[in-house]
Design an enzyme around this catalytic site. Structure first.
Site, PDB file in Angstrom:
ATOM      1  N   LYS A  64       6.868   3.036   4.157  1.00  0.00           N
ATOM      2  CA  LYS A  64       7.016   1.784   4.905  1.00  0.00           C
ATOM      3  C   LYS A  64       6.859   0.559   4.008  1.00  0.00           C
ATOM      4  O   LYS A  64       7.556  -0.438   4.211  1.00  0.00           O
ATOM      5  CB  LYS A  64       6.019   1.725   6.050  1.00  0.00           C
ATOM      6  CG  LYS A  64       4.557   1.594   5.661  1.00  0.00           C
ATOM      7  CD  LYS A  64       3.659   1.526   6.872  1.00  0.00           C
ATOM      8  CE  LYS A  64       2.199   1.477   6.490  1.00  0.00           C
ATOM      9  NZ  LYS A  64       1.845   0.264   5.740  1.00  0.00           N
ATOM     10  N   THR A  65       5.964   0.625   3.005  1.00  0.00           N
ATOM     11  CA  THR A  65       5.782  -0.518   2.108  1.00  0.00           C
ATOM     12  C   THR A  65       7.060  -0.783   1.331  1.00  0.00           C
ATOM     13  O   THR A  65       7.453  -1.939   1.122  1.00  0.00           O
ATOM     14  CB  THR A  65       4.616  -0.265   1.132  1.00  0.00           C
ATOM     15  OG1 THR A  65       3.442   0.038   1.879  1.00  0.00           O
ATOM     16  CG2 THR A  65       4.360  -1.487   0.266  1.00  0.00           C
ATOM     17  N   GLN A  96      -1.060   6.191  14.395  1.00  0.00           N
ATOM     18  CA  GLN A  96      -2.169   5.828  13.511  1.00  0.00           C
ATOM     19  C   GLN A  96      -2.929   4.606  14.020  1.00  0.00           C
ATOM     20  O   GLN A  96      -3.601   3.924  13.254  1.00  0.00           O
ATOM     21  CB  GLN A  96      -1.661   5.580  12.092  1.00  0.00           C
ATOM     22  CG  GLN A  96      -1.076   6.819  11.422  1.00  0.00           C
ATOM     23  CD  GLN A  96      -0.754   6.587   9.958  1.00  0.00           C
ATOM     24  OE1 GLN A  96      -1.634   6.457   9.111  1.00  0.00           O
ATOM     25  NE2 GLN A  96       0.532   6.538   9.645  1.00  0.00           N
ATOM     26  N   ARG A 148      -3.656  12.277   5.074  1.00  0.00           N
ATOM     27  CA  ARG A 148      -4.052  11.730   3.763  1.00  0.00           C
ATOM     28  C   ARG A 148      -3.816  12.756   2.662  1.00  0.00           C
ATOM     29  O   ARG A 148      -3.747  12.416   1.493  1.00  0.00           O
ATOM     30  CB  ARG A 148      -5.552  11.358   3.737  1.00  0.00           C
ATOM     31  CG  ARG A 148      -6.030  10.282   4.688  1.00  0.00           C
ATOM     32  CD  ARG A 148      -5.177   9.052   4.721  1.00  0.00           C
ATOM     33  NE  ARG A 148      -4.170   9.172   5.768  1.00  0.00           N
ATOM     34  CZ  ARG A 148      -3.090   8.403   5.858  1.00  0.00           C
ATOM     35  NH1 ARG A 148      -2.858   7.488   4.953  1.00  0.00           N
ATOM     36  NH2 ARG A 148      -2.213   8.561   6.841  1.00  0.00           N
ATOM     37  N   ASP A 150       3.142  -5.903   8.900  1.00  0.00           N
ATOM     38  CA  ASP A 150       2.813  -4.510   8.577  1.00  0.00           C
ATOM     39  C   ASP A 150       1.679  -4.035   9.475  1.00  0.00           C
ATOM     40  O   ASP A 150       0.916  -4.833  10.016  1.00  0.00           O
ATOM     41  CB  ASP A 150       2.391  -4.448   7.106  1.00  0.00           C
ATOM     42  CG  ASP A 150       2.304  -3.019   6.584  1.00  0.00           C
ATOM     43  OD1 ASP A 150       2.787  -2.104   7.269  1.00  0.00           O
ATOM     44  OD2 ASP A 150       1.757  -2.834   5.478  1.00  0.00           O
ATOM     45  N   GLU A 151       1.549  -2.717   9.644  1.00  0.00           N
ATOM     46  CA  GLU A 151       0.460  -2.105  10.427  1.00  0.00           C
ATOM     47  C   GLU A 151       0.353  -2.738  11.817  1.00  0.00           C
ATOM     48  O   GLU A 151      -0.742  -3.061  12.300  1.00  0.00           O
ATOM     49  CB  GLU A 151      -0.883  -2.238   9.680  1.00  0.00           C
ATOM     50  CG  GLU A 151      -0.888  -1.652   8.279  1.00  0.00           C
ATOM     51  CD  GLU A 151      -0.920  -0.129   8.251  1.00  0.00           C
ATOM     52  OE1 GLU A 151      -0.771   0.485   9.329  1.00  0.00           O
ATOM     53  OE2 GLU A 151      -1.067   0.450   7.165  1.00  0.00           O
TER      54      GLU A 151
END
Length: 757
Positions: free
Chosen positions: A38-39, A258, A620, A227-228
């Site tokens: 996504k970044t 998330q 993770r 973002d997020e």
């Protein structure tokens, strides 16, 4: 554009990433699964806007959730473009809010050189205000009151509205908060200070009360990227909505699976209902994972599929197969910690070139770190704990920062109270009370009152001299702050206070404290070099480096201090692990009542958030995931006897390998055991039954009820058990009684008996 001439920022993007990147005008929701890049999509879209559509960088606003992510985004964009995106705003919600307030705080009645109170300072302030309104700080927790005020601000409920709504509440605690909140806010204004939540709330107030200013920034930021987005609260949603509601050129990137911060105000509905807020929105799903093996993703997919409130997506990867997930059963928390340490030693020994930094141990609560740290210290394995005592919350750092805050903002009374007699200069509590009374009578700040100490007749001469010297010192350094870099200023201040000597005199701990102050100075010196790159010219001209340094310090997140270059195992909570990745991951404490927490069973939304947290933990891991649980664990001074977390039941047997610690294997050799299959069945059906191992025989009095079992209550009659929740002495049982309906009972008082046929 021919494929051979593809721009660098588009190279290597998969079809879904490319679709999101090439979107130009209008709202777009990018549902980005864990490890889906996504970044890269966010940075590529910014480059696309600048490179392909000719959008000037200063017309773009990109909002992230950590300073680290903001810095990485800016660096990537600069690399891809070949130059700095001059004028573009990239930062966290809090940093962007602080920047707006630095420019326009005067419109709200604050001076632009305001202080920012961090969590520790806000808590001190809350306690002080409680005392001023006569509210007992021992009976009514300042931390709980501070949390309630924070929650109100995140919902955009100001002090006056909160007081009106709750001053007559039947809830005594809420009534008390209604007394504190207005005075808390008045005191902040008097000190020319904002707390952390004000950095979200006040920019919304600024825009809503100044239409001309809102229109100016809508025009300025023609494209907004967030973002997020799944972690946004009401204040953050409203801020974005205000800026984007004119042009609707809004890209939000996030993962509803998330969303793990509901406990601090985040609202998952913001992402789930994005299309309702922006009906013209386009939706793109990023489901290709570039991090984990397929086995790990299969486990994650099946776990999260049990949630109802989600958009729905399935992660996939080209990394077929992979190691099975290890599930290990241990005796207690110390046995669990030993097993984890031994496993890390074995893995690093048998895998040449595998550094300790490639390993993370994650847990649900901070309290779990103690046993783990003990085990790592015993075996000499290097580790770092993220989220223990934060660097900027250490006593000596807070002391130095209080000096800097007072130099920057002479009205900061919290900073004044902290350092007016540190190091000691003969100004005790009684003298400080005299100063405070004089300041209130004269309508001046505490620092001004200290400067006029010789006018306060009740002060001893020695105290008056100490106060005037202190005020003179602050005034001299306030002048110096306009001329010197913050690194130079801090070095000179620490030297003048002779702080190193005072700290060393405290003994062995003092040496560590002195080193921490040296590290703070080093950070201030580094800040000099980064200043011009991180702040627009118009802001540099308006403020001293000290002002901007204090703002950066106030906004730094705990995870931002994770040292990626240290070859150490990382220990952290699952919440702190979000956004990170490690080749080898251990999740400790997979027990019912600990993960998920027992209280989660009282609220379906909370249970879903706990499951999302488990999903975050699983994703993770890049190569290897291990889950561990302990049959018994000491919590809050009591032993709790455990069953395997129901979350683990969702993971198919073919994806996992089950093991037992050496301690349990030894016990198993001496006592006949039930089959593992039966044990797993009993755990998954929540049977609370003592283990026959001698060491586990302390559990003889544990109730032996299972879901679906018939029971009898002396008042409510016969019924069926539908749920067992909670933990230890707080174990609860929910029963559907034939005559009385559904009841939730505390098991230790219920006196339930089996309804034998």
């Amino acid at each position: 554009m021919p494929e051979t001439a593809m721009a660098p920022h588009l190279s290597g993007l998969n079809p879904e990433q490319l679709e999101a990147t090439e979107h130009f005008e209008g709202p777009i929701l990018v549902l980005a699964g864990a490890g889906s890049g996504k970044t890269r999509v966010l940075t590529a879209r910014v480059c696309q806007l600048i490179h392909e559509h000719g959008v000037p960088p200063d017309r773009i606003l990109a909002v992230t959730f950590t300073n680290k992510a903001a810095g990485e985004m800016r660096d990537r964009i600069a690399r891809l473009l070949g130059s700095e995106p001059a004028g573009m705003w990239v930062g966290t919600f809090h940093a962007v809010g602080a920047r707006l307030l630095r420019r326009h705080a005067d419109r709200l009645g604050w001076d632009r050189t305001f202080s920012i109170f961090d969590a520790e300072q806000s808590l001190r302030h809350t306690k002080s205000v409680q005392e001023s309104v006569g509210l007992d700080t021992k009976r009514w927790s300042p931390k709980a009151i501070r949390h309630e005020i924070s929650a109100a601000k995140n919902q955009l409920v100001d002090a006056e509205a909160f007081s009106r709504e709750n001053e007559g509440s039947f809830d005594l605690f809420v009534r008390n908060v209604a007394r504190v909140y207005p005075e808390y806010q008045k005191s902040l204004a008097h000190q020319n200070a904002f707390d952390f939540d004000d950095l979200l709330m006040k920019p919304v107030e600024l825009f809503e009360s100044n239409p001309d200013l809102l229109e100016r920034y809508r025009e300025r930021f023609a494209f907004v990227l967030v973002d997020e987005y799944q972690d946004t609260n009401r204040a953050q949603f409203r801020f974005v909505e205000l800026l984007a509601s004119g042009h609707e050129n809004l890209m939000v990137v996030g993962d509803d699976d998330q969303s793990i911060y509901g406990w601090r105000g985040a609202d998952i509905r913001n992402i789930l209902d994005f299309e309702k807020a922006f009906p013209a929105a386009r939706t793109v799903r990023l489901e290709r994972n570039y991090r984990s093996t397929q086995r790990i993703l299969d486990a994650a997919n099946v776990v999260i599929s049990e949630n109802v409130n989600r958009k729905g997506k399935t992660l996939r990867t080209e990394r077929e197969g992979g190691e099975r997930i290890t599930l290990v059963e241990t005796f207690d928390e110390n046995d669990e910690a030993r097993w984890i340490v031994e496993e890390i030693e074995t893995r690093t020994r048998e895998t040449p070139g595998l550094p300790y930094a490639s390993v993370a141990v994650l847990y649900r609560t901070n309290a779990q770190a103690r046993a783990l740290e003990d085990a790592f210290r015993r075996e000499g394995i290097p580790y770092q704990v993220v989220g223990s005592v934060r660097f900027y919350e250490r006593r000596e750092i807070q002391d130095v920062l209080a000096y800097l805050r007072l130099i920057s903002n002479p009205r900061d009374s919290v900073a004044f109270a902290r350092v007016v007699n540190y190091p000691r200069r003969g100004v005790g509590l009684t003298s400080q009370e005299h100063v405070a009374r004089f300041a209130a009578e004269q309508g001046i700040s505490l620092l001004e009152a200290a400067q006029r100490a010789d006018e306060i007749p009740s002060l001893r001469a020695a105290s008056a001299r100490g106060l005037t010297r202190f005020a003179d010192l602050i005034q001299r350094f306030s002048v110096r702050a306009t001329q010197a870099s913050v690194g130079e200023l801090l070095e000179e201040l620490v030297e003048e206070l002779d702080l190193a000597r005072h700290l060393y005199e405290e003994g062995p701990e003092g040496e560590d404290r002195a080193r921490n102050v040296a590290e703070l100075i080093a950070g201030a010196v580094d800040f000099d070099a980064a200043l011009v790159q991180s702040v627009a010219e118009e802001d540099v001209d308006s403020f001293t480096e000290l002002d901007l340094f204090l703002q950066q310090v106030a906004l730094v997140a705990d995870v931002d201090r994770l040292d990626p270059d240290a070859d150490t195992v990382t220990l952290m909570t699952l919440h702190n692990a979000k956004g990170l990745e490690f080749p080898v991951v251990f999740i400790a404490g997979m027990e019912e009542g600990l993960f998920p927490l027992g209280r989660a069973y009282d609220d379906p939304e909370t249970l879903e958030e706990e499951r999302r947290l488990f999903y975050v933990g699983i994703t993770r891991a890049e190569d290897k995931l291990s889950l561990s649980w302990a049959r018994q664990r000491r919590r809050a001074g009591d032993f709790n006897f455990n069953t395997l977390s129901s979350f683990v039941d969702a993971i198919p047997e073919e994806l996992r390998e089950e093991r037992r610690s050496k301690r349990l294997k030894i016990a198993a050799d001496s006592v006949p055991q039930r089959s593992r299959r039966r044990r797993a069945h009993e755990s998954s059906s929540w049977e609370f039954e003592p283990d026959p191992d001698p060491e586990y025989a302390l559990n003889q009095d544990t109730p032996r009820f299972v879901k679906g079992e018939r029971v009898v209550h002396e008042t409510f009659g016969s019924g069926s058990v539908v749920e067992i929740s909670g933990f230890g002495r707080d174990l609860k049982v929910t029963v559907d009684f034939d005559e009385s309906g559904r009841k939730k009972l505390l098991l230790r008082y219920a006196n339930l008996e089996k309804d034998w046929p």
